[in-house]
Write a protein that holds these residues in place. Sequence first.
Motif, PDB file in Angstrom:
ATOM      1  N   GLU A 163       0.837  -1.205   0.000  1.00  0.00           N
ATOM      2  CA  GLU A 163       0.000   0.000   0.000  1.00  0.00           C
ATOM      3  C   GLU A 163       0.874   1.258   0.000  1.00  0.00           C
ATOM      4  O   GLU A 163       0.567   2.236  -0.670  1.00  0.00           O
ATOM      5  CB  GLU A 163      -0.934  -0.012   1.213  1.00  0.00           C
ATOM      6  N   MET A 164       1.971   1.211   0.751  1.00  0.00           N
ATOM      7  CA  MET A 164       2.896   2.339   0.790  1.00  0.00           C
ATOM      8  C   MET A 164       3.462   2.592  -0.614  1.00  0.00           C
ATOM      9  O   MET A 164       3.534   3.731  -1.066  1.00  0.00           O
ATOM     10  CB  MET A 164       4.038   2.038   1.770  1.00  0.00           C
ATOM     11  N   VAL A 165       3.836   1.537  -1.301  1.00  0.00           N
ATOM     12  CA  VAL A 165       4.369   1.670  -2.651  1.00  0.00           C
ATOM     13  C   VAL A 165       3.319   2.262  -3.583  1.00  0.00           C
ATOM     14  O   VAL A 165       3.621   3.122  -4.416  1.00  0.00           O
ATOM     15  CB  VAL A 165       4.883   0.306  -3.172  1.00  0.00           C
ATOM     16  N   LYS A 166       2.048   1.863  -3.434  1.00  0.00           N
ATOM     17  CA  LYS A 166       0.974   2.433  -4.250  1.00  0.00           C
ATOM     18  C   LYS A 166       0.832   3.935  -4.012  1.00  0.00           C
ATOM     19  O   LYS A 166       0.642   4.704  -4.948  1.00  0.00           O
ATOM     20  CB  LYS A 166      -0.359   1.737  -3.959  1.00  0.00           C
ATOM     21  N   LEU A 167       0.930   4.345  -2.748  1.00  0.00           N
ATOM     22  CA  LEU A 167       0.834   5.768  -2.435  1.00  0.00           C
ATOM     23  C   LEU A 167       1.963   6.557  -3.094  1.00  0.00           C
ATOM     24  O   LEU A 167       1.766   7.654  -3.591  1.00  0.00           O
ATOM     25  CB  LEU A 167       0.861   5.981  -0.924  1.00  0.00           C
ATOM     26  N   PHE A 168       3.146   5.971  -3.124  1.00  0.00           N
ATOM     27  CA  PHE A 168       4.299   6.640  -3.728  1.00  0.00           C
ATOM     28  C   PHE A 168       4.186   6.691  -5.246  1.00  0.00           C
ATOM     29  O   PHE A 168       4.760   7.560  -5.879  1.00  0.00           O
ATOM     30  CB  PHE A 168       5.585   5.906  -3.346  1.00  0.00           C
ATOM     31  N   SER A 169       3.456   5.751  -5.831  1.00  0.00           N
ATOM     32  CA  SER A 169       3.415   5.610  -7.290  1.00  0.00           C
ATOM     33  C   SER A 169       2.898   6.850  -8.004  1.00  0.00           C
ATOM     34  O   SER A 169       3.290   7.121  -9.131  1.00  0.00           O
ATOM     35  CB  SER A 169       2.569   4.404  -7.685  1.00  0.00           C
ATOM     36  N   LYS A 170       2.028   7.611  -7.352  1.00  0.00           N
ATOM     37  CA  LYS A 170       1.509   8.802  -8.026  1.00  0.00           C
ATOM     38  C   LYS A 170       2.588   9.862  -8.223  1.00  0.00           C
ATOM     39  O   LYS A 170       2.386  10.816  -8.951  1.00  0.00           O
ATOM     40  CB  LYS A 170       0.301   9.367  -7.285  1.00  0.00           C
ATOM     41  N   TYR A 171       3.751   9.663  -7.617  1.00  0.00           N
ATOM     42  CA  TYR A 171       4.846  10.622  -7.760  1.00  0.00           C
ATOM     43  C   TYR A 171       6.042  10.020  -8.490  1.00  0.00           C
ATOM     44  O   TYR A 171       7.185  10.399  -8.243  1.00  0.00           O
ATOM     45  CB  TYR A 171       5.258  11.154  -6.385  1.00  0.00           C
ATOM     46  N   LYS A 172       5.781   9.119  -9.423  1.00  0.00           N
ATOM     47  CA  LYS A 172       6.880   8.534 -10.203  1.00  0.00           C
ATOM     48  C   LYS A 172       7.645   9.590 -10.992  1.00  0.00           C
ATOM     49  O   LYS A 172       8.792   9.380 -11.352  1.00  0.00           O
ATOM     50  CB  LYS A 172       6.360   7.442 -11.139  1.00  0.00           C
ATOM     51  N   GLY A 173       7.026  10.711 -11.261  1.00  0.00           N
ATOM     52  CA  GLY A 173       7.691  11.803 -11.973  1.00  0.00           C
ATOM     53  C   GLY A 173       8.632  12.619 -11.100  1.00  0.00           C
ATOM     54  O   GLY A 173       9.334  13.499 -11.595  1.00  0.00           O
ATOM     55  N   TRP A 174       8.648  12.344  -9.807  1.00  0.00           N
ATOM     56  CA  TRP A 174       9.534  13.073  -8.895  1.00  0.00           C
ATOM     57  C   TRP A 174      10.923  12.455  -8.951  1.00  0.00           C
ATOM     58  O   TRP A 174      11.315  11.673  -8.092  1.00  0.00           O
ATOM     59  CB  TRP A 174       8.976  13.068  -7.471  1.00  0.00           C
ATOM     60  N   ILE A 175      11.662  12.835  -9.985  1.00  0.00           N
ATOM     61  CA  ILE A 175      13.018  12.349 -10.183  1.00  0.00           C
ATOM     62  C   ILE A 175      13.910  13.536 -10.504  1.00  0.00           C
ATOM     63  O   ILE A 175      13.429  14.595 -10.912  1.00  0.00           O
ATOM     64  CB  ILE A 175      13.082  11.308 -11.327  1.00  0.00           C
ATOM     65  N   ALA A 176      15.177  13.361 -10.325  1.00  0.00           N
ATOM     66  CA  ALA A 176      16.144  14.389 -10.711  1.00  0.00           C
ATOM     67  C   ALA A 176      16.647  14.021 -12.098  1.00  0.00           C
ATOM     68  O   ALA A 176      17.457  13.125 -12.248  1.00  0.00           O
ATOM     69  CB  ALA A 176      17.290  14.440  -9.707  1.00  0.00           C
ATOM     70  N   ASP A 177      16.126  14.700 -13.098  1.00  0.00           N
ATOM     71  CA  ASP A 177      16.494  14.383 -14.479  1.00  0.00           C
ATOM     72  C   ASP A 177      17.240  15.563 -15.108  1.00  0.00           C
ATOM     73  O   ASP A 177      17.462  16.599 -14.480  1.00  0.00           O
ATOM     74  CB  ASP A 177      15.266  13.986 -15.290  1.00  0.00           C
ATOM     75  N   GLU A 178      17.611  15.391 -16.373  1.00  0.00           N
ATOM     76  CA  GLU A 178      18.379  16.415 -17.073  1.00  0.00           C
ATOM     77  C   GLU A 178      17.607  17.738 -17.159  1.00  0.00           C
ATOM     78  O   GLU A 178      18.178  18.817 -16.967  1.00  0.00           O
ATOM     79  CB  GLU A 178      18.728  15.918 -18.478  1.00  0.00           C
ATOM     80  N   LYS A 179      16.312  17.654 -17.420  1.00  0.00           N
ATOM     81  CA  LYS A 179      15.490  18.863 -17.524  1.00  0.00           C
ATOM     82  C   LYS A 179      15.559  19.683 -16.233  1.00  0.00           C
ATOM     83  O   LYS A 179      15.733  20.910 -16.267  1.00  0.00           O
ATOM     84  CB  LYS A 179      14.040  18.460 -17.823  1.00  0.00           C
ATOM     85  N   ARG A 180      15.445  19.016 -15.105  1.00  0.00           N
ATOM     86  CA  ARG A 180      15.466  19.727 -13.827  1.00  0.00           C
ATOM     87  C   ARG A 180      16.873  20.213 -13.485  1.00  0.00           C
ATOM     88  O   ARG A 180      17.049  21.326 -13.005  1.00  0.00           O
ATOM     89  CB  ARG A 180      14.895  18.839 -12.736  1.00  0.00           C
ATOM     90  N   MET A 181      17.859  19.366 -13.741  1.00  0.00           N
ATOM     91  CA  MET A 181      19.229  19.777 -13.445  1.00  0.00           C
ATOM     92  C   MET A 181      19.653  20.962 -14.306  1.00  0.00           C
ATOM     93  O   MET A 181      20.498  21.748 -13.890  1.00  0.00           O
ATOM     94  CB  MET A 181      20.193  18.604 -13.613  1.00  0.00           C
ATOM     95  N   ASN A 182      19.056  21.117 -15.482  1.00  0.00           N
ATOM     96  CA  ASN A 182      19.358  22.277 -16.323  1.00  0.00           C
ATOM     97  C   ASN A 182      18.872  23.584 -15.701  1.00  0.00           C
ATOM     98  O   ASN A 182      19.307  24.663 -16.097  1.00  0.00           O
ATOM     99  CB  ASN A 182      18.770  22.108 -17.725  1.00  0.00           C
ATOM    100  N   LEU A 183      17.964  23.511 -14.729  1.00  0.00           N
ATOM    101  CA  LEU A 183      17.511  24.702 -14.007  1.00  0.00           C
ATOM    102  C   LEU A 183      18.539  25.139 -12.961  1.00  0.00           C
ATOM    103  O   LEU A 183      18.573  26.302 -12.562  1.00  0.00           O
ATOM    104  CB  LEU A 183      16.173  24.434 -13.320  1.00  0.00           C
TER     105      LEU A 183
END
Length: 191
Positions: A163-183
């Motif tokens: 259930e905890m993993v399901k709650l976290f799943s809605k934030y799969k986009g919360w990653i540090a990627d190139e787009k964000r690091m470019n900021l």
Amino acid sequence: DLIGIRAFPKFQDWSKDREDNVIRSLAQNASVPVINMETIVHPCQELALMQTLRERLGEVRNRKFVLTWTWHPRPLNTAVANSALLIATKFGMDVTLLCPEEAYRLDPQFEESAQRFAAQSGGSYRLTHDIEEAYTGADVVYAKNYVCPDLLPPVTSEPQKDEMVKLFSKYKGWIADEKRMNLAKPTAQYM
């Protein structure tokens, strides 16, 4: 000559886990020094982090340090996030805790300590849920997944972990990627 202990919280009753009683009891009763190798904080990693930042950045005071919650397939211990928050504010960095929503905040005892350390060291501490604003102009981005103690009931079974993993799943986009690091600044350190 000394005792090193790594004792993770069970995340069954955060009101007890947050007291860090295992290491406190051991230290109180030991006849030799006790080194915290990771409990609800990770002081050895704190020191290594700050040494690395000072080697790479020189003076760290008033550098923008973003501690961001990131998605992971399973929730991890809060120790590293707690310690990153504490050491960065102790050294006068301008610290931003970035998380998806209020439920993902760190334990109040660590946020209160961060505010106190920031005030004492000439840095700052603030919370935001705005990804772009947080990353913009960052000198350091520290990405870390952690369990949110206030988010869930006591975790005593595999179904509750699922259930905890399901709650976290809605934030799969919360990653540090190139787009964000470019900021962040071109010289930003990713930790």
